[in-house]
Structures are given as structure tokens and as C-alpha cells.
Write a protein that holds these residues in place. Structure first.
Motif, PDB file in Angstrom:
ATOM      1  N   CYS A  52       1.123  -1.160  -0.204  1.00  0.00           N
ATOM      2  CA  CYS A  52       0.054   0.112   0.173  1.00  0.00           C
ATOM      3  C   CYS A  52       0.682   1.269   0.155  1.00  0.00           C
ATOM      4  N   ASN A  53       1.422   1.319  -0.959  1.00  0.00           N
ATOM      5  CA  ASN A  53       2.809   3.010  -1.261  1.00  0.00           C
ATOM      6  C   ASN A  53       2.213   2.941  -2.860  1.00  0.00           C
ATOM      7  N   THR A  54       2.827   4.641  -2.959  1.00  0.00           N
ATOM      8  CA  THR A  54       2.961   5.020  -4.164  1.00  0.00           C
ATOM      9  C   THR A  54       3.130   4.063  -5.531  1.00  0.00           C
ATOM     10  N   LYS A  74      -6.401  -3.814   2.345  1.00  0.00           N
ATOM     11  CA  LYS A  74      -5.456  -2.345   3.162  1.00  0.00           C
ATOM     12  C   LYS A  74      -6.381  -1.127   2.315  1.00  0.00           C
ATOM     13  N   GLN A  75      -5.826  -0.134   3.363  1.00  0.00           N
ATOM     14  CA  GLN A  75      -6.369   0.965   3.090  1.00  0.00           C
ATOM     15  C   GLN A  75      -5.026   2.283   2.103  1.00  0.00           C
ATOM     16  N   PRO A  76      -5.657   2.811   0.785  1.00  0.00           N
ATOM     17  CA  PRO A  76      -4.262   3.340   1.184  1.00  0.00           C
ATOM     18  C   PRO A  76      -4.867   5.256   1.313  1.00  0.00           C
ATOM     19  N   ASP A  77      -3.503   5.872   1.965  1.00  0.00           N
ATOM     20  CA  ASP A  77      -3.713   7.395   2.181  1.00  0.00           C
ATOM     21  C   ASP A  77      -3.677   8.016   0.699  1.00  0.00           C
ATOM     22  N   ALA A  78      -5.219   9.443   1.614  1.00  0.00           N
ATOM     23  CA  ALA A  78      -5.190  10.620   0.584  1.00  0.00           C
ATOM     24  C   ALA A  78      -4.812  10.941  -0.511  1.00  0.00           C
ATOM     25  N   SER A  79      -3.059  10.817  -0.280  1.00  0.00           N
ATOM     26  CA  SER A  79      -1.824  11.104  -1.321  1.00  0.00           C
ATOM     27  C   SER A  79      -2.049  10.202  -2.633  1.00  0.00           C
ATOM     28  N   MET A  80      -2.255   9.090  -1.555  1.00  0.00           N
ATOM     29  CA  MET A  80      -2.063   7.512  -2.726  1.00  0.00           C
ATOM     30  C   MET A  80      -2.995   7.507  -3.938  1.00  0.00           C
ATOM     31  N   GLN A  82      -5.354  10.032  -4.600  1.00  0.00           N
ATOM     32  CA  GLN A  82      -4.923  11.485  -5.746  1.00  0.00           C
ATOM     33  C   GLN A  82      -4.141  11.080  -6.311  1.00  0.00           C
ATOM     34  N   SER A  93     -10.083  -2.107  -2.957  1.00  0.00           N
ATOM     35  CA  SER A  93      -9.557  -2.365  -1.353  1.00  0.00           C
ATOM     36  C   SER A  93     -10.100  -3.829  -1.163  1.00  0.00           C
TER      37      SER A  93
END
Length: 117
Positions: A52-54, A74-80, A82, A93
Motif C-alpha cells: 500500500c504505497n505509491t 489494505k487502505q491507501p492514504d489520501a495522497s495515494m 490522489q 480494496s
């Protein structure tokens, strides 16, 4: 099978890429090693991963993939999210494991890369 069917099959949450849900999908791959994806994958349109990363999105973009499905909830953050929007990559997910997700996809007609078997 369309992406929207895959979303239902895997009971996945759509995080972005709603405009891609009508896309026909015939192949997928699964890996947590992006180096394997870069060196072994050919013509798959979905990447299933527990990462779960860019870097996952950068790899998917380089391989012309349309969708990344994160397994095990797994849950991405807002930047991912975007970044996925900017790269026009559908992001899903699912709470299912990678093994079960792959099995469901395969048993419903989504194939993997047979060139290395």
C-alpha cells in the motif's frame, strides 16, 4: 469480465477510477515484489498486491495496468488515492487474501501470464 464484475466478485471497495468500471479485463497478476512485476508481467491489466504505497502505482503505470487491487483490507492514504486519480488507475480494496482473490478471479475466467509456466 468487466472491472465492475471483479469489484462485486471480490466484495471490493472502489477508492477511485469509477470511469474504468466498464472496462473488459481478461488478465491479472499478483505480487508484493514490484521488481517481479516489472520483469515478469506482460499484458496484465490488474495488479493484486498487499503493498500500500505509491511505488505500486508507479509500477502499474509503467506496465500499462488499469487497476490495482489491494488485498487483506489494505487502505491507501489520501495522497495515494490522489495519485491513482491523476494516473487514471482504478483503485480497489478487498478484505480477501491474495490467494483467495486470485482463485476467485481465475475460476471466473481471468487468466494470468502463461509465458513463464
Amino acid at each position: 469480465m468487466q472491472l465492475k464484475d471483479i469489484q462485486l466478485l471480490l466484495d471490493a471497495t472502489l477508492l477511485c477510477g469509477e470511469d474504468l468500471l466498464e472496462t473488459e479485463i481478461h488478465s491479472a497478476c499478483a505480487s508484493d515484489l514490484m521488481s517481479d512485476v516489472l520483469s515478469l508481467v506482460k499484458d496484465q491489466k490488474i495488479l493484486l498486491t498487499g503493498l500500500c504505497n505509491t511505488q505500486v502505482l508507479r509500477t502499474a503505470e509503467m506496465m500499462d495496468m488499469l487497476c490495482v487491487i489491494m488485498v487483506r483490507g489494505k487502505q491507501p492514504d489520501a495522497s495515494m488515492i490522489q495519485m491513482a486519480n491523476q494516473k487514471n488507475i482504478c483503485l480497489l480494496s478487498t478484505g480477501k487474501t491474495m490467494f483467495n482473490s486470485c482463485g476467485l478471479l481465475f475460476s471466473n475466467g481471468v487468466n494470468g501470464d502463461h509465458a513463464h509456466e
